[in-house]
Design a protein around this motif. Structure first.
Motif, PDB file in Angstrom:
ATOM      1  N   LYS A 126       0.813  -1.211   0.000  1.00  0.00           N
ATOM      2  CA  LYS A 126       0.000   0.000   0.000  1.00  0.00           C
ATOM      3  C   LYS A 126       0.852   1.269   0.000  1.00  0.00           C
ATOM      4  CE  LYS A 126      -4.018  -2.089   0.223  1.00  0.00           C
ATOM      5  NZ  LYS A 126      -5.014  -2.006  -0.876  1.00  0.00           N
ATOM      6  N   ILE A 127       2.153   1.093   0.218  1.00  0.00           N
ATOM      7  CA  ILE A 127       3.067   2.236   0.289  1.00  0.00           C
ATOM      8  C   ILE A 127       4.049   2.159  -0.871  1.00  0.00           C
ATOM      9  CG2 ILE A 127       4.733   3.495   1.691  1.00  0.00           C
ATOM     10  CD1 ILE A 127       3.567   2.142   4.149  1.00  0.00           C
ATOM     11  N   VAL A 128       4.171   3.248  -1.616  1.00  0.00           N
ATOM     12  CA  VAL A 128       5.115   3.283  -2.735  1.00  0.00           C
ATOM     13  C   VAL A 128       6.075   4.449  -2.548  1.00  0.00           C
ATOM     14  CG1 VAL A 128       3.489   2.237  -4.347  1.00  0.00           C
ATOM     15  CG2 VAL A 128       3.629   4.727  -4.171  1.00  0.00           C
ATOM     16  N   ALA A 129       7.217   4.355  -3.186  1.00  0.00           N
ATOM     17  CA  ALA A 129       8.205   5.433  -3.160  1.00  0.00           C
ATOM     18  C   ALA A 129       8.448   5.907  -4.586  1.00  0.00           C
ATOM     19  CB  ALA A 129       9.513   4.948  -2.541  1.00  0.00           C
ATOM     20  N   ILE A 130       8.553   7.208  -4.735  1.00  0.00           N
ATOM     21  CA  ILE A 130       8.946   7.764  -6.030  1.00  0.00           C
ATOM     22  C   ILE A 130      10.447   7.536  -6.181  1.00  0.00           C
ATOM     23  CG2 ILE A 130       9.101   9.839  -7.448  1.00  0.00           C
ATOM     24  CD1 ILE A 130       6.255   8.986  -6.977  1.00  0.00           C
ATOM     25  N   THR A 131      10.827   6.752  -7.169  1.00  0.00           N
ATOM     26  CA  THR A 131      12.241   6.446  -7.376  1.00  0.00           C
ATOM     27  C   THR A 131      12.892   7.376  -8.388  1.00  0.00           C
ATOM     28  OG1 THR A 131      11.671   4.789  -9.042  1.00  0.00           O
ATOM     29  CG2 THR A 131      11.919   4.039  -6.767  1.00  0.00           C
ATOM     30  N   SER A 132      12.075   8.068  -9.178  1.00  0.00           N
ATOM     31  CA  SER A 132      12.602   9.043 -10.139  1.00  0.00           C
ATOM     32  C   SER A 132      11.563  10.132 -10.370  1.00  0.00           C
ATOM     33  CB  SER A 132      12.937   8.395 -11.490  1.00  0.00           C
ATOM     34  OG  SER A 132      13.960   7.451 -11.349  1.00  0.00           O
ATOM     35  N   LEU A 133      12.019  11.368 -10.329  1.00  0.00           N
ATOM     36  CA  LEU A 133      11.186  12.518 -10.685  1.00  0.00           C
ATOM     37  C   LEU A 133      12.143  13.557 -11.245  1.00  0.00           C
ATOM     38  CD1 LEU A 133       8.674  14.232 -10.843  1.00  0.00           C
ATOM     39  CD2 LEU A 133       8.950  14.801  -8.410  1.00  0.00           C
ATOM     40  N   PHE A 134      12.126  13.708 -12.559  1.00  0.00           N
ATOM     41  CA  PHE A 134      13.139  14.549 -13.183  1.00  0.00           C
ATOM     42  C   PHE A 134      12.593  15.215 -14.438  1.00  0.00           C
ATOM     43  CE2 PHE A 134      16.760  15.131 -16.127  1.00  0.00           C
ATOM     44  CZ  PHE A 134      17.553  15.971 -15.345  1.00  0.00           C
ATOM     45  N   VAL A 135      12.911  16.518 -14.569  1.00  0.00           N
ATOM     46  CA  VAL A 135      12.610  17.279 -15.783  1.00  0.00           C
ATOM     47  C   VAL A 135      13.896  18.009 -16.173  1.00  0.00           C
ATOM     48  CG1 VAL A 135      11.250  19.131 -16.823  1.00  0.00           C
ATOM     49  CG2 VAL A 135      10.181  17.583 -15.168  1.00  0.00           C
ATOM     50  N   PRO A 136      14.415  17.804 -17.386  1.00  0.00           N
ATOM     51  CA  PRO A 136      15.628  18.519 -17.800  1.00  0.00           C
ATOM     52  C   PRO A 136      15.450  20.035 -17.677  1.00  0.00           C
ATOM     53  CG  PRO A 136      15.091  16.792 -19.375  1.00  0.00           C
ATOM     54  CD  PRO A 136      13.926  16.894 -18.425  1.00  0.00           C
ATOM     55  N   GLU A 137      16.547  20.715 -17.385  1.00  0.00           N
ATOM     56  CA  GLU A 137      16.474  22.152 -17.084  1.00  0.00           C
ATOM     57  C   GLU A 137      15.808  22.950 -18.195  1.00  0.00           C
ATOM     58  OE1 GLU A 137      19.332  25.681 -15.267  1.00  0.00           O
ATOM     59  OE2 GLU A 137      20.205  23.811 -15.990  1.00  0.00           O
ATOM     60  N   GLN A 138      16.053  22.590 -19.456  1.00  0.00           N
ATOM     61  CA  GLN A 138      15.502  23.378 -20.552  1.00  0.00           C
ATOM     62  C   GLN A 138      13.991  23.246 -20.680  1.00  0.00           C
ATOM     63  OE1 GLN A 138      17.457  20.722 -20.856  1.00  0.00           O
ATOM     64  NE2 GLN A 138      17.151  19.593 -22.769  1.00  0.00           N
ATOM     65  N   PHE A 139      13.400  22.258 -19.981  1.00  0.00           N
ATOM     66  CA  PHE A 139      11.953  22.064 -20.046  1.00  0.00           C
ATOM     67  C   PHE A 139      11.252  22.415 -18.733  1.00  0.00           C
ATOM     68  CE2 PHE A 139      13.374  18.848 -23.295  1.00  0.00           C
ATOM     69  CZ  PHE A 139      12.857  19.521 -24.389  1.00  0.00           C
ATOM     70  N   ARG A 140      11.985  22.937 -17.773  1.00  0.00           N
ATOM     71  CA  ARG A 140      11.367  23.264 -16.494  1.00  0.00           C
ATOM     72  C   ARG A 140      10.544  24.551 -16.593  1.00  0.00           C
ATOM     73  NH1 ARG A 140      16.813  21.893 -12.940  1.00  0.00           N
ATOM     74  NH2 ARG A 140      16.808  19.654 -13.446  1.00  0.00           N
ATOM     75  N   GLY A 141       9.503  24.607 -15.759  1.00  0.00           N
ATOM     76  CA  GLY A 141       8.659  25.786 -15.742  1.00  0.00           C
ATOM     77  C   GLY A 141       7.529  25.750 -16.751  1.00  0.00           C
ATOM     78  N   LEU A 142       7.318  24.609 -17.421  1.00  0.00           N
ATOM     79  CA  LEU A 142       6.280  24.502 -18.442  1.00  0.00           C
ATOM     80  C   LEU A 142       5.102  23.652 -17.990  1.00  0.00           C
ATOM     81  CD1 LEU A 142       8.574  23.971 -21.566  1.00  0.00           C
ATOM     82  CD2 LEU A 142       7.562  26.107 -20.746  1.00  0.00           C
ATOM     83  N   GLY A 143       5.103  23.225 -16.727  1.00  0.00           N
ATOM     84  CA  GLY A 143       3.998  22.425 -16.208  1.00  0.00           C
ATOM     85  C   GLY A 143       4.195  20.930 -16.339  1.00  0.00           C
TER      86      GLY A 143
END
Length: 297
Positions: free
Chosen positions: A228-245
């Motif tokens: 019932k418990i999960v961990a986020i093992t990856s959460l990544f957005v390259p810098e050139q695409f950040r801030g776009l939602g």
């Protein structure tokens, strides 16, 4: 004399407002633009109507407002530099946008919406003079354009693992305040965690329209005894695409899938949750704890 403000006429007026070399007016009889002071087309507020005022300072302020509200650090810095480059500001701004196709698209939507609103106000002032009711204003901007600019697909371990490892490198995750060896250690911690959690993973991969890697989110159960418990093992957005939602959309999609699978808690270890992610995680419902972030589903 009255005329109808159609979508096509609005687009023509926008182009004419930006043309600082030729002065146009609306011919109410023909319902189209004509060059002012040509063949008797002098604005007279009867048949020929002057367009809304729009000069270089208006164009500069519009671009400046767009850039100041842009949350993509690389693009914002380059566009701000173009805005203060002296001669040829608008050309430099246009050239800088070519490096960021998704933001370029947002700029044109932003500009069109703003100038259309200015034209709508002008037209309503004419309707008031004509004794007609004002038309409704343009709807508020829907800033969630992310699915128009990017594609999202479910994560497939066999097909997508290597893509993530190629795009999330130690260099791309560096914290300039830490020594190189510490950054490398954090990267190895992440890589070990990511590669070791391959059973029952849920996640999404984001790609640009040109098929560039634009982000990912991966979640996995902590153990067989804690399904019932999960961990986020990856959460990544390259810098050139950040801030776009993209980050918000990835989290929302992942959380929705986890709820549908009956999961109850989501943990994010601090090894993959730098401070820059805190506003995003807070907005999406996560609570900061000593060892990272937690969300109750």
């Amino acid at each position: 004399m009255q005329f109808e403000l159609t979508d096509s006429l609005t687009d023509e007026i926008i182009s004419a407002m930006e043309n600082q070399d030729v002065e146009y007016s609306v011919d109410a009889v023909e319902g189209q633009l004509v060059i002012s002071d040509s063949d008797g087309n002098t604005p007279d507020d009867n048949r020929y109507y002057s367009l809304p005022e729009w000069g270089p300072s208006d164009g500069f302020e519009l671009r400046e407002e767009f850039v100041n509200n842009l949350h993509a650090p690389l693009a914002r810095e380059e566009l701000q530099s173009a805005m203060h480059s002296g001669r040829g500001v608008f050309k430099n701004f246009r050239n800088a946008l070519k490096n960021y196709p998704e933001i370029d698209k947002r700029w044109h939507i932003y500009k069109h919406r703003f100038m259309s609103a200015r034209i709508n106000e002008w037209y309503n002032s004419l309707r008031e003079i004509w004794g007609l009711e004002k038309l409704d204003q343009l709807p508020e901007s829907d800033d969630t354009l992310v699915h128009d600019d990017f594609s999202f697909k479910e994560y497939d371990y066999a097909a997508d693992k290597q893509t993530i490892l190629l795009n999330i490198t130690a260099d791309s995750c560096e914290d300039e305040t830490l020594p190189l060896e510490v950054n490398r250690a954090f990267y190895e911690l992440w890589r070990t965690q990511f590669e070791g959690a391959f059973d029952n993973q849920i996640g999404y991969i984001c790609s640009s329209l040109s098929d560039d890697f634009a982000g990912c989110i991966i979640a996995a159960p902590l153990s067989q005894n804690q399904e019932k418990i999960v961990a986020i093992t990856s959460l990544f957005v390259p810098e050139q695409f950040r801030g776009l939602g993209i980050g918000t959309e990835l989290i929302d999609m992942c959380i929705s899938s986890l709820r549908n699978c009956g999961k109850e808690w989501v943990l994010i270890p601090n090894t993959i949750a730098p401070d820059i992610l805190q506003p995003l995680l807070t907005r999406t419902g996560f609570r900061k704890i000593n060892s990272g972030y937690i969300l109750s589903l």
